[in-house]
Motif scaffolding. Structure first.
Motif, mmCIF file in Angstrom:
data_model
loop_
_atom_site.group_PDB
_atom_site.id
_atom_site.type_symbol
_atom_site.label_atom_id
_atom_site.label_comp_id
_atom_site.label_asym_id
_atom_site.label_seq_id
_atom_site.Cartn_x
_atom_site.Cartn_y
_atom_site.Cartn_z
ATOM 1 N N THR A 99 0.876 -1.272 0.116
ATOM 2 C CA THR A 99 0.048 0.006 0.106
ATOM 3 C C THR A 99 0.803 1.310 0.014
ATOM 4 O OG1 THR A 99 -1.789 -1.187 1.198
ATOM 5 C CG2 THR A 99 -1.921 1.148 1.115
ATOM 6 N N SER A 145 -5.788 3.626 -5.994
ATOM 7 C CA SER A 145 -7.180 4.038 -5.994
ATOM 8 C C SER A 145 -7.469 5.063 -4.878
ATOM 9 C CB SER A 145 -8.130 3.071 -6.117
ATOM 10 O OG SER A 145 -7.946 2.243 -4.934
ATOM 11 N N ILE A 146 -6.794 4.480 -3.717
ATOM 12 C CA ILE A 146 -7.169 5.410 -2.427
ATOM 13 C C ILE A 146 -6.683 6.838 -2.726
ATOM 14 C CG2 ILE A 146 -6.585 5.457 0.115
ATOM 15 C CD1 ILE A 146 -6.468 2.395 0.171
ATOM 16 N N GLN A 187 -8.797 10.377 -2.554
ATOM 17 C CA GLN A 187 -8.185 11.224 -1.767
ATOM 18 C C GLN A 187 -8.030 12.914 -2.193
ATOM 19 O OE1 GLN A 187 -4.858 12.748 -1.269
ATOM 20 N NE2 GLN A 187 -5.277 14.314 0.075
ATOM 21 N N THR A 197 -14.394 10.408 0.127
ATOM 22 C CA THR A 197 -14.123 9.655 1.316
ATOM 23 C C THR A 197 -14.604 8.078 1.293
ATOM 24 O OG1 THR A 197 -14.464 11.712 2.213
ATOM 25 C CG2 THR A 197 -14.081 9.910 3.686
ATOM 26 N N SER A 200 -14.741 6.264 -1.206
ATOM 27 C CA SER A 200 -13.603 5.395 -2.213
ATOM 28 C C SER A 200 -12.542 5.133 -1.221
ATOM 29 C CB SER A 200 -13.389 6.276 -3.390
ATOM 30 O OG SER A 200 -14.452 6.330 -4.216
ATOM 31 N N ILE A 201 -12.325 6.117 -0.282
ATOM 32 C CA ILE A 201 -10.931 5.837 0.447
ATOM 33 C C ILE A 201 -11.393 4.596 1.583
ATOM 34 C CG2 ILE A 201 -9.612 6.647 2.275
ATOM 35 C CD1 ILE A 201 -9.900 9.502 1.116
ATOM 36 N N GLY A 243 -11.722 1.388 -0.405
ATOM 37 C CA GLY A 243 -10.208 0.709 -0.845
ATOM 38 C C GLY A 243 -9.590 -0.031 0.553
ATOM 39 N N ILE A 244 -9.947 0.745 1.460
ATOM 40 C CA ILE A 244 -9.279 0.166 3.058
ATOM 41 C C ILE A 244 -9.780 -1.110 3.099
ATOM 42 C CG2 ILE A 244 -9.213 0.689 5.249
ATOM 43 C CD1 ILE A 244 -8.751 3.485 4.578
#
Length: 263
Positions: free
Chosen positions: A206, A220-221, A225, A230, A232-233, A236-237
């Protein structure tokens, strides 16, 4: 002296069914608390999107194909970095844990380098390897390799000296003792070490994708950003966490099947 009673005695086993139910309930409680916090309006959606919105983002990215492409890149990079570090680190660790002269050569440099922050190597890796796939694989390798050598060496040293002495008494050679006695004896612990290393590998992957990449889950994260997406963050996590959990469960399953006596 009072005796401990109930399920909270030290190291007391519980049933597999109860273990699974407890784990599921924990996740349900966390997501329920998350949902209630979002519904209460006490936190702006920009800072904490609802679980429903995060799940919708995952579904949307899966439908348009971007999720599978980024997952493919990330899985390829961590697999290659982990395999390379294992192919080199495991033999070196076994040698360092078996022979003191080799330990004096291998262990100190690994002890020194393992405290260096891997993200600090990213600019150098980009200079050395460019910004292609080699750079990401190298970051994963650096993150796993030095720790792996030292932990495998500890696994080798954990094998009883009496066991090795017994093999010598039966007339085995040095090489036969390593391959037929030492490695089989340390194998369960070695697999546990590799199971731990793959988790660290996801972390360093990562980092690599956040700094020097145009694809992958980390990228993608970072892209989300930039546009303050948010949800999408979070998605991704969560995907990285799910992939890491799947990897861990695969290792656990393999260990159970390969070494049933180690239970």
């Amino acid at each position: 002296m009072k005796k401990d009673r109930g399920d909270f005695r030290l190291r007391k086993d519980i049933s597999q069914k109860r273990y699974v139910i407890s784990a599921i309930v924990t996740f349900v409680v966390i997501f329920a608390a998350w949902t209630l916090l979002c519904l209460s309006g006490s936190v702006k959606e920009l800072f904490l999107p609802s679980p429903a919105k995060v799940v919708k983002d995952i579904v949307d990215s899966a439908m348009d194909g971007s999720l599978w492409v980024n997952m493919g890149y990330s899985i390829f990079r961590i697999t290659m970095g982990f395999i390379i570090s294992t192919l080199i680190g495991v033999p070196l660790g076994i040698l360092a844990g078996s022979f003191r002269p080799l330990e004096a050569v291998i262990a100190p440099i690994c002890e020194f380098i393992r405290y260096m922050p891997v993200p600090a190597f990213v600019p150098l890796v980009m200079v050395w390897c460019g910004i292609g796939e080699g750079a990401k694989i190298t970051i994963v390798f650096l993150g796993c390799f030095f720790q792996m050598v030292l932990m495998i060496a500890d696994d080798a040293r954990s094998v009883s000296d009496d066991l090795l002495s017994s093999s010598y008494t039966l007339g085995t050679t040095r090489w036969t003792t390593i391959t037929k006695v030492l490695i089989p004896a340390m194998a369960p612990k070695m697999m546990l070490t590799l199971r731990m290393m793959i988790g660290w590998g996801w972390t360093y992957l990562t980092v690599a994708e956040l700094v020097a990449s145009s694809s992958g889950l980390g990228y993608s994260i970072l892209k989300a950003q930039r546009f303050l997406h948010t949800e999408s963050i979070f998605s991704g996590i969560l995907v990285i966490g799910i992939l890491g959990l799947i990897t861990d469960r695969l290792f656990a399953f393999a260990i159970k099947k390969m070494f049933p006596w180690a239970e």
